[in-house]
Design a protein around this motif. Structure first.
Motif, PDB file in Angstrom:
ATOM      1  N   MET A  66       0.829  -1.212   0.000  1.00 41.04           N
ATOM      2  CA  MET A  66       0.000   0.000   0.000  1.00 41.04           C
ATOM      3  C   MET A  66       0.857   1.254   0.000  1.00 41.04           C
ATOM      4  O   MET A  66       0.543   2.222  -0.685  1.00 41.04           O
ATOM      5  CB  MET A  66      -0.952   0.004   1.199  1.00 41.04           C
ATOM      6  CG  MET A  66      -2.094  -0.963   1.044  1.00 41.04           C
ATOM      7  SD  MET A  66      -3.316  -0.771   2.347  1.00 41.04           S
ATOM      8  CE  MET A  66      -2.686  -1.917   3.554  1.00 41.04           C
ATOM      9  N   ASP A  67       1.951   1.235   0.771  1.00 34.97           N
ATOM     10  CA  ASP A  67       2.842   2.395   0.808  1.00 34.97           C
ATOM     11  C   ASP A  67       3.580   2.584  -0.515  1.00 34.97           C
ATOM     12  O   ASP A  67       3.849   3.714  -0.922  1.00 34.97           O
ATOM     13  CB  ASP A  67       3.869   2.244   1.943  1.00 34.97           C
ATOM     14  CG  ASP A  67       3.235   2.344   3.324  1.00 34.97           C
ATOM     15  OD1 ASP A  67       2.064   2.788   3.421  1.00 34.97           O
ATOM     16  OD2 ASP A  67       3.907   1.971   4.307  1.00 34.97           O
ATOM     17  N   ALA A  68       3.902   1.483  -1.190  1.00 35.52           N
ATOM     18  CA  ALA A  68       4.627   1.571  -2.461  1.00 35.52           C
ATOM     19  C   ALA A  68       3.734   2.072  -3.597  1.00 35.52           C
ATOM     20  O   ALA A  68       4.236   2.650  -4.564  1.00 35.52           O
ATOM     21  CB  ALA A  68       5.210   0.209  -2.826  1.00 35.52           C
ATOM     22  N   PHE A  69       2.431   1.848  -3.482  1.00 36.53           N
ATOM     23  CA  PHE A  69       1.501   2.242  -4.547  1.00 36.53           C
ATOM     24  C   PHE A  69       0.325   3.026  -3.958  1.00 36.53           C
ATOM     25  O   PHE A  69      -0.823   2.573  -3.987  1.00 36.53           O
ATOM     26  CB  PHE A  69       0.993   0.995  -5.296  1.00 36.53           C
ATOM     27  CG  PHE A  69       2.100   0.173  -5.879  1.00 36.53           C
ATOM     28  CD1 PHE A  69       2.717   0.567  -7.056  1.00 36.53           C
ATOM     29  CD2 PHE A  69       2.548  -0.981  -5.242  1.00 36.53           C
ATOM     30  CE1 PHE A  69       3.761  -0.180  -7.595  1.00 36.53           C
ATOM     31  CE2 PHE A  69       3.581  -1.732  -5.780  1.00 36.53           C
ATOM     32  CZ  PHE A  69       4.182  -1.335  -6.960  1.00 36.53           C
ATOM     33  N   PRO A  70       0.593   4.226  -3.422  1.00 43.32           N
ATOM     34  CA  PRO A  70      -0.479   5.005  -2.780  1.00 43.32           C
ATOM     35  C   PRO A  70      -1.582   5.413  -3.759  1.00 43.32           C
ATOM     36  O   PRO A  70      -2.728   5.623  -3.348  1.00 43.32           O
ATOM     37  CB  PRO A  70       0.248   6.229  -2.220  1.00 43.32           C
ATOM     38  CG  PRO A  70       1.505   6.328  -2.993  1.00 43.32           C
ATOM     39  CD  PRO A  70       1.864   4.933  -3.402  1.00 43.32           C
ATOM     40  N   GLU A  71      -1.249   5.489  -5.035  1.00 38.74           N
ATOM     41  CA  GLU A  71      -2.258   5.872  -6.031  1.00 38.74           C
ATOM     42  C   GLU A  71      -3.325   4.792  -6.225  1.00 38.74           C
ATOM     43  O   GLU A  71      -4.383   5.061  -6.783  1.00 38.74           O
ATOM     44  CB  GLU A  71      -1.583   6.184  -7.383  1.00 38.74           C
ATOM     45  CG  GLU A  71      -0.966   4.992  -8.101  1.00 38.74           C
ATOM     46  CD  GLU A  71       0.426   4.597  -7.629  1.00 38.74           C
ATOM     47  OE1 GLU A  71       0.999   3.675  -8.241  1.00 38.74           O
ATOM     48  OE2 GLU A  71       0.942   5.176  -6.656  1.00 38.74           O
ATOM     49  N   ASP A  72      -3.072   3.589  -5.718  1.00 36.64           N
ATOM     50  CA  ASP A  72      -4.016   2.483  -5.897  1.00 36.64           C
ATOM     51  C   ASP A  72      -4.838   2.184  -4.649  1.00 36.64           C
ATOM     52  O   ASP A  72      -5.506   1.156  -4.582  1.00 36.64           O
ATOM     53  CB  ASP A  72      -3.251   1.221  -6.310  1.00 36.64           C
ATOM     54  CG  ASP A  72      -2.604   1.370  -7.667  1.00 36.64           C
ATOM     55  OD1 ASP A  72      -3.058   2.203  -8.462  1.00 36.64           O
ATOM     56  OD2 ASP A  72      -1.626   0.646  -7.928  1.00 36.64           O
ATOM     57  N   PRO A  76     -10.233  -2.418  -6.074  1.00 38.13           N
ATOM     58  CA  PRO A  76     -10.751  -3.763  -5.757  1.00 38.13           C
ATOM     59  C   PRO A  76      -9.639  -4.756  -5.402  1.00 38.13           C
ATOM     60  O   PRO A  76      -9.819  -5.595  -4.523  1.00 38.13           O
ATOM     61  CB  PRO A  76     -11.459  -4.186  -7.045  1.00 38.13           C
ATOM     62  CG  PRO A  76     -11.838  -2.900  -7.708  1.00 38.13           C
ATOM     63  CD  PRO A  76     -10.738  -1.929  -7.351  1.00 38.13           C
ATOM     64  N   THR A  77      -8.494  -4.648  -6.057  1.00 42.86           N
ATOM     65  CA  THR A  77      -7.386  -5.558  -5.755  1.00 42.86           C
ATOM     66  C   THR A  77      -6.923  -5.380  -4.322  1.00 42.86           C
ATOM     67  O   THR A  77      -6.761  -6.345  -3.571  1.00 42.86           O
ATOM     68  CB  THR A  77      -6.202  -5.303  -6.719  1.00 42.86           C
ATOM     69  OG1 THR A  77      -6.642  -5.536  -8.044  1.00 42.86           O
ATOM     70  CG2 THR A  77      -5.027  -6.185  -6.402  1.00 42.86           C
ATOM     71  N   GLN A  78      -6.720  -4.144  -3.925  1.00 48.03           N
ATOM     72  CA  GLN A  78      -6.262  -3.865  -2.571  1.00 48.03           C
ATOM     73  C   GLN A  78      -7.315  -4.282  -1.546  1.00 48.03           C
ATOM     74  O   GLN A  78      -6.988  -4.838  -0.500  1.00 48.03           O
ATOM     75  CB  GLN A  78      -5.923  -2.389  -2.426  1.00 48.03           C
ATOM     76  CG  GLN A  78      -5.097  -2.097  -1.202  1.00 48.03           C
ATOM     77  CD  GLN A  78      -4.651  -0.657  -1.182  1.00 48.03           C
ATOM     78  OE1 GLN A  78      -5.471   0.228  -0.979  1.00 48.03           O
ATOM     79  NE2 GLN A  78      -3.376  -0.442  -1.402  1.00 48.03           N
ATOM     80  N   SER A  79      -8.582  -4.047  -1.860  1.00 48.71           N
ATOM     81  CA  SER A  79      -9.670  -4.447  -0.965  1.00 48.71           C
ATOM     82  C   SER A  79      -9.702  -5.966  -0.792  1.00 48.71           C
ATOM     83  O   SER A  79      -9.918  -6.465   0.310  1.00 48.71           O
ATOM     84  CB  SER A  79     -11.009  -3.963  -1.505  1.00 48.71           C
ATOM     85  OG  SER A  79     -11.035  -2.563  -1.535  1.00 48.71           O
ATOM     86  N   ALA A  80      -9.471  -6.706  -1.876  1.00 46.91           N
ATOM     87  CA  ALA A  80      -9.465  -8.168  -1.799  1.00 46.91           C
ATOM     88  C   ALA A  80      -8.320  -8.659  -0.917  1.00 46.91           C
ATOM     89  O   ALA A  80      -8.481  -9.611  -0.147  1.00 46.91           O
ATOM     90  CB  ALA A  80      -9.355  -8.772  -3.194  1.00 46.91           C
ATOM     91  N   LEU A  81      -7.157  -8.016  -1.014  1.00 44.68           N
ATOM     92  CA  LEU A  81      -6.021  -8.405  -0.178  1.00 44.68           C
ATOM     93  C   LEU A  81      -6.306  -8.129   1.295  1.00 44.68           C
ATOM     94  O   LEU A  81      -6.001  -8.949   2.162  1.00 44.68           O
ATOM     95  CB  LEU A  81      -4.758  -7.667  -0.620  1.00 44.68           C
ATOM     96  CG  LEU A  81      -4.225  -8.021  -2.014  1.00 44.68           C
ATOM     97  CD1 LEU A  81      -3.038  -7.129  -2.365  1.00 44.68           C
ATOM     98  CD2 LEU A  81      -3.859  -9.484  -2.108  1.00 44.68           C
ATOM     99  N   LEU A  82      -6.907  -6.976   1.577  1.00 42.48           N
ATOM    100  CA  LEU A  82      -7.241  -6.646   2.968  1.00 42.48           C
ATOM    101  C   LEU A  82      -8.315  -7.594   3.507  1.00 42.48           C
ATOM    102  O   LEU A  82      -8.256  -8.003   4.672  1.00 42.48           O
ATOM    103  CB  LEU A  82      -7.700  -5.191   3.070  1.00 42.48           C
ATOM    104  CG  LEU A  82      -6.595  -4.157   2.851  1.00 42.48           C
ATOM    105  CD1 LEU A  82      -7.181  -2.745   2.808  1.00 42.48           C
ATOM    106  CD2 LEU A  82      -5.525  -4.270   3.919  1.00 42.48           C
ATOM    107  N   ASP A  83      -9.290  -7.949   2.670  1.00 43.97           N
ATOM    108  CA  ASP A  83     -10.311  -8.921   3.087  1.00 43.97           C
ATOM    109  C   ASP A  83      -9.674 -10.263   3.425  1.00 43.97           C
ATOM    110  O   ASP A  83     -10.052 -10.912   4.406  1.00 43.97           O
ATOM    111  CB  ASP A  83     -11.366  -9.112   1.987  1.00 43.97           C
ATOM    112  CG  ASP A  83     -12.293  -7.918   1.838  1.00 43.97           C
ATOM    113  OD1 ASP A  83     -12.327  -7.069   2.758  1.00 43.97           O
ATOM    114  OD2 ASP A  83     -12.974  -7.830   0.796  1.00 43.97           O
TER     115      ASP A  83
END
Length: 172
Positions: A66-72, A76-83
């Motif tokens: 998340m820190d490496a790609f703050p623009e993202d 949905p990809t990030q949400s799936a990883l957090l889920d």
């Protein structure tokens, strides 16, 4: 396909081909008793690494992504990883060992199959490189470590259950 080499990782010009969760091990170390997830990792050069990671390491991996790609943030990809991370936490709190390990494997496989921008990023590659603990276990050929839980093994499509529970632990 070109890969990017980072100074901070030993996995220069390589990427993670696949990974599997082998099981968990309880180890007594300088931080007290810790439970490690053992991950078998296959790299692009066909070498295989056995890594030992904690749930805390998984959280750090996602934070670094998340820190490496703050623009993202919020995609949905990030949400799936957090889920996935939340499902791992819930399974751990409920003491559902097998479910927890299945969720860890799903999360790690999701990470390594992300688009190249993410899956070959420094955050991911440093997670999958060998830690001092992994190197010590390999170099000292510590094979007497008894697993706390070993994942069932699938052989040619047949599920061969090899589940073991041990109350003992290994002291390093």
């Amino acid at each position: 396909m070109a890969t990017v080499a980072f100074e901070g990782t030993s996995l220069m010009n390589m990427f993670v081909q696949n990974c599997w969760v082998v099981g968990t091990q309880r180890i007594i170390g300088h931080r007290g008793k810790e439970e490690f997830i053992e991950v078998r990792t296959e790299l692009s050069d066909r070498s295989v690494l056995y890594l030992h990671r904690t749930d805390r390491d998984l959280g750090s991996l996602l934070k670094r992504l998340m820190d490496a790609f703050p623009e993202d943030r919020g995609t949905p990809t990030q949400s799936a990883l957090l889920d996935g991370l939340m499902r791992i936490r819930d399974a751990a709190e409920a003491n559902y060992i097998e479910v927890r390990l299945q969720e860890v494997e799903k999360l790690l496989r999701r990470v390594v199959t992300l688009p190249i921008k993410y899956s070959r990023s420094e955050a991911v590659l440093t997670f999958f490189e060998q830690s001092p603990l992994d190197l010590m276990i390999r170099e000292n050929n510590i094979s007497n470590m008894e697993p706390y839980y070993q994942s069932p093994v699938t052989v040619s499509g047949l599920n061969v259950s090899s589940t073991f529970y041990f109350n003992d632990h290994v002291s390093l």
